[in-house]
Design a protein around this motif. Structure first.
Motif, PDB file in Angstrom:
ATOM      1  N   ARG A  80     -14.393  12.304 -39.081  1.00  0.00           N
ATOM      2  CA  ARG A  80     -13.380  11.339 -38.626  1.00  0.00           C
ATOM      3  C   ARG A  80     -12.606  10.759 -39.809  1.00  0.00           C
ATOM      4  O   ARG A  80     -11.415  10.469 -39.714  1.00  0.00           O
ATOM      5  N   PRO A  93      -8.639  12.063 -39.386  1.00  0.00           N
ATOM      6  CA  PRO A  93      -8.529  10.960 -38.425  1.00  0.00           C
ATOM      7  C   PRO A  93      -7.382  11.202 -37.436  1.00  0.00           C
ATOM      8  O   PRO A  93      -6.340  11.737 -37.821  1.00  0.00           O
ATOM      9  N   ASP A 123      -9.896   5.683 -36.236  1.00  0.00           N
ATOM     10  CA  ASP A 123     -10.920   6.396 -37.015  1.00  0.00           C
ATOM     11  C   ASP A 123     -11.128   5.758 -38.382  1.00  0.00           C
ATOM     12  O   ASP A 123     -12.250   5.604 -38.845  1.00  0.00           O
TER      13      ASP A 123
END
Lengths: 712, 712
Positions: free
Chosen positions: A259, A263, A322
């Motif tokens: 992540r 992201p 994220d």
């Protein structure tokens, strides 16, 4: 090797007793018991409380023996006349017993005398030292070296992180500088190196099983052709033991790192429209870098920043986040971290300084604690941010960088991060990531390695570091990673002087460099001697294919370069191929009669492009040759760009036929060789002007990695 | 130290006898006589021909003694039972005499028995080796090392060219890696190092006085606190002796070099109007380079070349000629050399190849012989020519170069010469001369050093070499020169592999690298580890003033650079100053509270130009600091060119006040740091981007030179 339960129980009993009595040092007989339990060959010994006992023991043990008073009240045995060594008969041993006991009584009439220890005197063969210590970075570390004053002065000792396998133990015995001595050099008696490796492995198992063993010394161990036997044992306990750091699982790490690197959305906490503010630079870099995900500026005083809708807080953002990049002053970080947790942010990227590096340790601890409570991982603080080119992600206040390529770089220091960026830009180095680690309050090198290991965009990693927060985790991850991809480490604070500077800078206790050096090698890491080398390796390693063997051939137009390239090969640990007669004949077909075949292949200076072409092609196509080093000499007959184009064409033709060997080049000539070098680099040929060392050093680094990964 | 006439006569007698008998090895008693004559402490010994003799000798010598049969007919003494060692009383010695003589008779009844040698058995202290050999490059070379298998394996031995003075001998004893052992490290007995140095010096004097001593070994020598005593002596004669090379006097060399470097006129033999010909390039370069003297093209087929009147031969030129540059094929050289001699030409510069380097040794010898007969000195053959910028002289077929400056560079190889030219041009390195030496058929490094030593245009010399034709002459000249100006040497063929390549390239017998390494250091030369280093040193050394002391201070904006710069200091042998309290207080006045004073002085990253300015000024003005290393970190607050301008200004202001200290800088940042580094270089501050090692290595080289020149 693992010890059985009964062995462990035996050691446990000894240690518990000593700890219960508040003792840090084990007695001689206790040390013997511990060694016996783990099959560590300690000298035979026993306690005599009468002359009859002495006789029995001497018959059991054989002569010579050393005899020592055992009394809780007599600390200085020699001073008390309580030690007699070299006792070589039963009769002499009986006499010695009387003498020792008599001396002890004279020395201290009130002393309780437990008896006299009768110990086998071991000698013969080579004196070596086998030991273990608790290293602040790597935990249990075993040591091996040759004994004696000379080696103490020459510091010829090697370390490995425990536990280790037999091959690693063997690599210690064969890894000291004076290893030849143990192999029987110059008429010396060869030692049983397998037996030595076995003892090392047993010591490693012991200290791994019992972290409370703080120091362990077998010194000396007598190593002969018959085996290895310790003459003296010293075991010190560390009642505090070692605390294992809590660590997320590999899956958890990967989840967060995925992540962070890819992201879907990035929030900028402290985003600003004001030119010159860090919160403005980060917004611009995200935008101008071409990041395609959602960008959420967080600023309570703004409604819109650089065309993006602004939110007054993380919790106000409608979608998922994220990554949250922090550009607010240090004191505002902790509260926002809590919000990040509630919002499910994976990683908070903490650009601000003003934490541990300025002495504000409490504030950093508060942020770390908050993050832990709320399940947010932290990058930084005190960093420039990070880049991940496959996502066009420039989450940094520095300028954007977009040349994609196979190397991921990390730095603990912002200054070194800037040097990485400048070097990348000027050399057009293709990178996958550049990551600032700063104070490493949470995410560190092993988290990043875990990601890069499985990241198809990354073929090599280069890391600048001053310390490792968790040496064990790093070594475990690096050991796995380096089997697949090269990892270069520039460890700053290499020297005592450097280490002092490191500790004044980061407050980190920089480990002893020799331990770092050996353990990094154990982990399969290529250590760069300096910043320039790290950058050169980073640039070159992903471009070079993995060599399939050790046969390196130099083809040079300048005999003088050939000699220097040969020197550089030895320096870099490369093996110049002994050219077989038929191959020599083939090379000779292409070069003037006064050129030198052999290796270097000296095609001489006045040759046309066709000579370079023919000899390079031969070098590529003969399967016995595994890597080529080219030495170019600028002439009117073959100008630099002509050489570069011919070379690139021949190499690319071979690649099209499935032949991909590492090729590096040193270009000697007027300034046009700079453009030629760049052109070669674009064609995956590592080429440098005005130097014979740099291209060869990069090839050497590739070989070091390939060897340690077991690919050669 | 020099030996008296009677000592010399004593040795002469021994050697003459052995040589007359056709022996290469001296006997034990002969070795003893030689050692005694030169005061080399050999074990006491004597010849016994009866048991009474034995008794007398043992009383004289003391016990223990070793006893050995002396017989011209018994070569294998031990096999014949003719050796007994460790004889520890008069009675035992008498028995041993009978036993040895008895054994010898049994072994060979017809053997003539001269007697039994009774020799003092020396022991105790450290075993060391002192020896001397004849090196192909440097002639008589003395060696010193610790004895024993370990040191043989670790190759801890050091060499010096003979003769040497006491300080040089002392530097050997203190110069081995394990030197601490002899100083009494870790409880070892300290050796009498003065006594060891004295023995080394005596050995040096002996082999210098008697070149026919080819090998000399004292092995072992027992070195204790009481003195040094050899236990065994081995002397081998080399009946051929060594031939001294004929050499012109310093005045003669200078006369020729003056005319070569500052010619009033240059003839180009083989000058041509045809584009692409070497004879055309040389003409163009002389003209375009701006050479102001007379230029005489020599070409029988032309009347005028590039506007200069052409002559059909050297003898036709009306005026005097200082230098004749040859651009004709090899076979036409010799006859024209004769003409040069008749014309009084000082130097013939032989660009053509096709001589020894292509196997055509005879042709080269013919040219050398002709030149010698006609009093012409030769540069080359097989070279690119040479440059001397103070005269705008580009006597070369390469492109002109005109940036004047303080360093003179020479290269044995054309390829390396081209690398020098390219590096010079791209870095705008100021040079006084670039000289190709090629096959070195005549003029070599010591001729050039003799010139550069007294040349006010030259402040430093950098030489690439693969071999030395006359090591003694080089060392003598370099020893004198390096007291005044630094000399950098890149010795190619450093390693066994490299040396092999050197010999296949030039036919020169490359010397053993360890001998080169030690003897070059003895000569005060700074050895560059590679081509890049040589070029960096060449560029930087003339710019840096000589430091006045060892106190180096690092001032850095990037803590991370500070650590790496500290590492580089240790690597370069520099001493980071222990900053006194008052100075620390002064530094702290200028830096943020969380910055680290101490050394490195870490001013932290976010500081404005004024902080760099204040701390650098303090570093320059405090007389206890002798050199500065700057670590710059690219920030918006202090951009690269701002840092460069501030630094240059402060340094120049100090210089105006008479304070001139060496200042070097490492610049970490985006690509603008390249321009900033160039600007700093223009201001005599050695600065490099993206590296912490290179600037520090240059400063380290300056210090190494200053120390060896006795300036610190």
């Amino acid at each position: 090797m693992t010890a059985g339960n009964s062995s462990k129980a035996a050691v446990r009993e000894v240690l518990d007793k000593a700890l219960a009595e508040g003792r840090q040092a084990l007695t001689g007989p206790e040390g013997k018991q511990v060694c016996d339990a783990y099959g560590i060959p300690a000298p035979a010994e026993g306690l005599a409380t009468s002359v009859d006992d002495v006789a029995t023991l001497v018959r059991e043990i054989g002569t010579p023996v050393a005899m020592k008073i055992v009394s809780p009240d007599i600390l200085h045995k020699t001073e008390a006349g309580g030690v007699i060594v070299g006792v070589d008969s039963e009769a002499a041993a009986k006499d010695a017993y009387e003498t020792i006991v008599g001396n002890a009584r004279k020395y201290d009439a009130s002393a309780a005398i437990t008896g006299v220890q009768v110990q086998q005197m071991v000698s013969g063969g080579h004196e070596v030292i086998i030991g273990a210590v608790t290293d602040p970075t790597f935990g249990k570390v075993v040591a091996f070296g040759l004994g004696g004053v000379l080696v103490e002065v020459l510091k010829d000792v090697t370390f490995r992180m425990a536990p280790l396998d037999h091959n690693e133990a063997k690599s210690m015995v064969d890894g000291i500088k004076a290893a030849e001595v143990l192999q029987g050099a110059r008429g010396a008696e060869p030692a049983d190196r397998e037996a030595l490796a076995d003892v090392i492995q047993r010591v490693s198992a012991l200290v791994t099983d019992f972290p409370e063993i703080g120091e362990f010394d077998l010194n000396p161990v007598f190593a002969s052709a018959d085996g290895a036997r310790a003459a003296d044992i010293r075991i010190l306990l560390d009642s505090e033991g070692a605390t294992e750091r809590e660590r997320p699982s590999e899956e958890e790490i990967l989840g967060v790192m995925q992540r962070m690197m890819n992201p879907r959305s990035v929030a900028v906490v402290g985003a600003s429209s004001e030119e010159g503010k860090i919160g403005n630079s980060v917004m611009k870099n995200l935008h101008n870098g071409g990041y395609a995900g959602e960008i959420y500026p967080i600023n309570p005083k703004a409604t819109e920043i650089l065309g993006y809708q602004a939110y007054s807080s993380i919790s106000d953002v409608p979608g998922d986040i994220d990554v949250a990049v922090f550009t607010v002053p240090a004191k505002f970080v902790a509260p926002a971290i809590a919000e990040c947790g509630a919002k499910g942010v994976a990683t908070a990227v903490l650009i601000p300084s003003g934490f541990a590096e300025t002495g504000n340790v409490e504030l950093q601890e508060e942020v770390v604690e908050t993050a832990k409570q709320h399940g947010v991982r932290l990058l930084g603080p005190n960093i420039y941010g990070y880049y991940y080119t496959p996502q066009n992600l420039c989450a940094t206040f520095c300028t954007p960088y977009d040349v994609r390529g196979g190397v991921a770089l990390t730095s603990q220091s912002g200054g070194i991060g800037m040097a990485i960026l400048g070097y990348s830009r000027t050399t057009k180095m293709g990178v996958s990531a550049i990551v600032g680690l700063g104070n490493k309050s949470d995410i560190d090198e092993d988290d990043l390695l875990t990601y890069f290991e499985q990241d198809d965009n990354t073929q090599a990693v280069a890391m600048h570091l001053e310390d490792l927060k968790d040496g064990k985790a790093f070594v475990e991850t690096a050991k796995r990673m380096t089997k697949k991809k090269p990892v270069v480490v520039l460890k700053a604070g290499r020297t005592d002087l450097g280490a002092r500077a490191a500790s004044s800078h980061t407050g980190a206790l920089a480990g002893d460099d020799k331990v770092y050096d050996d353990v990094l090698r154990q982990a399969g890491v290529i250590r760069a001697p300096g910043l320039s080398d790290m950058l050169d390796y980073a640039r070159g390693l992903p471009l070079l294919p993995t060599p399939k063997g050790e046969n390196v051939v130099i083809i040079t137009g300048a005999g003088g370069s050939g000699v220097l390239l040969s020197d550089a090969c030895v320096e870099a640990g490369l093996s110049l191929m002994d050219i077989p007669a038929d191959l020599d004949t083939e090379f000779r077909k292409h070069i003037p009669p006064f050129g030198a075949a052999g290796n270097p292949v000296d095609i001489t200076g006045g040759e046309p492009p066709s000579t370079y072409e023919a000899t390079i092609r031969l070098g590529l196509e003969d399967p016995r040759i595994h890597a080529l080093i080219l030495g170019y000499w600028h002439t009117i007959v073959t100008p630099p760009m002509v050489f570069a184009e011919v070379t690139a064409r021949v190499v690319n033709e071979a690649r099209a036929k499935g032949i991909d060997k590492p090729v590096v080049a040193s270009l000697a000539g007027d300034t046009e060789v700079e453009q030629a070098s760049d052109y070669l680099f674009e064609n995956r040929i590592v080429a440098y002007p005005y130097t014979t060392e740099r291209p060869v050093a990069v090839l050497g680094a590739k070989y070091r990695w390939a060897r340690s990964a077991g690919l050669l």
